[in-house]
Design an enzyme around this catalytic site. Structure first.
Site, PDB file in Angstrom:
ATOM      1  N   TYR A  61      39.488  45.152  34.778  1.00 17.68           N
ATOM      2  CA  TYR A  61      39.925  43.847  35.233  1.00 17.68           C
ATOM      3  C   TYR A  61      40.823  42.871  34.269  1.00 17.68           C
ATOM      4  O   TYR A  61      40.420  42.296  33.546  1.00 17.68           O
ATOM      5  CB  TYR A  61      38.559  42.819  35.643  1.00 17.68           C
ATOM      6  CG  TYR A  61      39.077  41.640  36.105  1.00 17.68           C
ATOM      7  CD1 TYR A  61      39.614  41.411  37.490  1.00 17.68           C
ATOM      8  CD2 TYR A  61      38.622  40.338  35.767  1.00 17.68           C
ATOM      9  CE1 TYR A  61      40.144  40.344  37.904  1.00 17.68           C
ATOM     10  CE2 TYR A  61      38.839  39.007  36.070  1.00 17.68           C
ATOM     11  CZ  TYR A  61      39.596  38.966  37.506  1.00 17.68           C
ATOM     12  OH  TYR A  61      40.014  37.950  37.860  1.00 17.68           O
ATOM     13  N   TYR A  71      44.556  44.155  45.275  1.00 18.73           N
ATOM     14  CA  TYR A  71      44.101  43.172  44.029  1.00 18.73           C
ATOM     15  C   TYR A  71      42.441  43.065  44.532  1.00 18.73           C
ATOM     16  O   TYR A  71      42.206  42.351  45.787  1.00 18.73           O
ATOM     17  CB  TYR A  71      44.670  41.953  44.029  1.00 18.73           C
ATOM     18  CG  TYR A  71      44.090  40.928  43.042  1.00 18.73           C
ATOM     19  CD1 TYR A  71      44.534  41.055  41.819  1.00 18.73           C
ATOM     20  CD2 TYR A  71      43.198  39.994  43.234  1.00 18.73           C
ATOM     21  CE1 TYR A  71      43.878  40.668  40.612  1.00 18.73           C
ATOM     22  CE2 TYR A  71      42.713  39.066  42.351  1.00 18.73           C
ATOM     23  CZ  TYR A  71      42.999  39.527  41.086  1.00 18.73           C
ATOM     24  OH  TYR A  71      42.680  38.809  39.910  1.00 18.73           O
TER      25      TYR A  71
END
Lengths: 141, 382
Positions: B334, B284
């Protein structure tokens, strides 16, 4: 020369009012547990160590050291007029107050720069409707 | 130890990723979900559960849009969204184990072009509004810059170490259809890029995206009858650190502890693999800095060694640690956490063409949102 943000507290919660009120007088006032004295920073609507206790506000030292900082080149504050980068956002740990970091802006550090571990003292700055808890390098030993 | 039925991810789907979409979030999520169903080889009538990290769009609308006839299981994961898509697999596992559902749709979309962008999530926090915003301590880039500066103080941190990640991920993005930033960058361009909050530059920060992604979870047994190669859920675990999101970026007693910790180890143990077995990782990357801290937390290297560990381009194509092989949140899109799962599935299937990792048998996905985190180990069907 750095500038300063101007984004008044929303007072979504009344719990923080004594903190801001003390800054108007140049003091730092922090909430603590009425049973054991542990600082409740940030103050939630409950007390983490003794749920049956109440919040007790205590005046604390207005000097400390820089824990971390960042020179902000682009601010994401919602109100364009409030932004005013560049400024140096920082977290300051107060002398003798364990487990508490004060979000702040470092001012008057242009000549010597800002570094982690630097000694600083409170220098409150008037903004539109509130007093911002800025810190500056502390020249006293 | 409880025994679980072995699961697999059998379908993945995504929308076009853009800085601003004209489609609403509901239409985006449903488009991604329909594509995941089509990719799975199952029909919409065979999908009987939904788990999503968000309450919008509501599940009845998703079911209608996808064409589901029977929604036997529906859940929203309460983990903070970055960790939500991977944690959703745990809920799918529980539902399938309990016989409540047989094929579960996981879907998540974001619309960062909304007023306030991704920052609004933090502005809605009363204590941040009352204690942090008045001093300008606001926005995720600032939070991670404060973390990076402290890391630099404790261990050292060079621009080129962060830059190595940013440059490598653009190389991956240039090999990925649909990436928002497909044009490669050089290290020289990185070190000249403007700061957002020192030491982080704009190229250290994730993109802003309107879009959605989705995947389908079912039993491995059933997956073996479907047309595509199954991506086996060999291990999945979630956890949370003992502090709040409200306090994490100012008051955390372990300021540099961001990531999976023991939950990462649990996922590896379930899968019966070690870090040495991992052929690629999707980590992440809201910021370059968050990758370094998760690699340390997972045990790829010791605390303080992550910055030198990722340096020198080893995370890029041809490197020995292929990482965020679609370009990640920095260069691909994103949609927090879920696009990393989609990419891991495609690598396991061997579908990635010029971005395909050789011998992609074991993939690790590490995600977090505030103190919450979730780790997934996907493998080929061995």
């Amino acid at each position: 020369m750095t500038s300063l943000p101007d984004y008044p507290p929303r007072f979504d919660t009344d719990i923080v009012r004594p903190y801001w009120a003390a800054l108007e007088r140049g003091e730092i006032n922090l909430p603590a547990c009425s049973v054991c004295g542990e600082y409740q920073w940030y103050p939630f609507g409950f007390i983490r160590c003794h749920p049956e206790a109440t919040l007790e506000w205590k005046l604390v030292p207005n000097k400390g050291t820089v824990f971390t900082f960042t020179r902000v080149h682009r601010s994401f504050l919602p109100n364009a007029a409030a932004k005013a980068p560049p400024y140096i956002a920082a977290l300051v740990e107060l002398d003798g107050i364990a487990g508490v970091r004060i979000p702040t802006v470092i001012i008057n550090s242009e000549s010597q720069g800002t570094r982690i571990g630097m000694r600083v003292r409170l220098n409150p700055q008037k903004r539109s409707t509130y007093t911002l808890p800025a810190f500056e390098p502390d020249p006293t030993p | 130890m409880p025994t679980h039925s072995k699961l697999a991810i059998v379908g993945v789907g995504e929308t076009e990723f853009k800085r601003a979409h004209t489609l609403g979030l509901d239409a985006l999520v449903i488009q991604a979900a329909r594509r995941a169903v089509a990719d799975s080889g199952l029909t919409a009538r065979q999908i009987d559960g939904i788990v999503s990290p968000d309450t919008y769009p509501p599940h009845d609308e998703i079911a209608l849009g996808v064409g589901m006839q029977r929604r036997a299981f529906s859940a929203t994961t309460p983990l903070i969204p970055g960790a939500g898509p991977v944690a959703a697999i745990i809920q799918a596992q529980l539902a399938i184990d309990a016989g409540l559902a047989t094929a579960v749709l996981v879907t998540y979309g974001t619309q960062n072009s909304n007023p306030g962008g991704p920052y609004a999530y933090h502005a809605a926090d009363p204590l941040k509004a009352d204690l942090e915003m008045p001093v300008g301590y606001y926005g995720q880039p600032l939070y991670f810059a404060a973390v990076a500066q402290r890391y630099k103080h404790e261990y050292g941190l060079e621009s080129e170490q962060l830059g190595s990640l940013a440059v490598a991920q653009r190389q991956w993005a240039s090999r990925t259809p649909g990436a928002q930033k497909p044009a490669p960058i050089t290290m020289q361009e990185y070190v000249q890029a403007p700061f957002i909050a020192e030491p982080l530059r704009n190229l250290d920060c994730c993109l802003l995206t309107d879009g959605a992604a989705a995947f389908i979870v079912t039993s491995l047994q059933r997956a073996r009858d479907l047309p595509r190669k199954p991506a086996v859920v060999a291990g999945v675990a979630a956890g949370s650190n003992p502090w709040t999101l409200t306090e994490m970026f100012t008051q955390s007693p372990r300021f540099l502890d961001i990531g999976p910790g023991e939950a990462g180890q649990r996922a590896l143990q379930q899968a019966g693999v070690s870090l040495q077995d991992v052929d690629f990782a999707q980590i992440y990357d809201c910021f370059t800095m968050s990758i370094i801290l998760q690699l340390e937390s997972l045990g790829f290297c010791k605390p303080g060694e992550g910055a030198s560990f990722v340096a020198g381009g080893r995370t890029g194509p041809g490197g020995d640690l292929p990482l965020n092989t679609h370009g990640g949140h920095l260069s691909h899109a994103y949609i927090p956490g879920i696009t990393h799962v989609v990419e891991a599935v495609r690598q396991i299937r061997g579908e990635r063409g010029v971005a395909q990792v050789e011998r992609a048998e074991v993939g690790l996905v590490s995600t977090f949102g505030g103190p919450d985190h979730a780790t997934l180990i996907l493998t080929s069907d061995r």
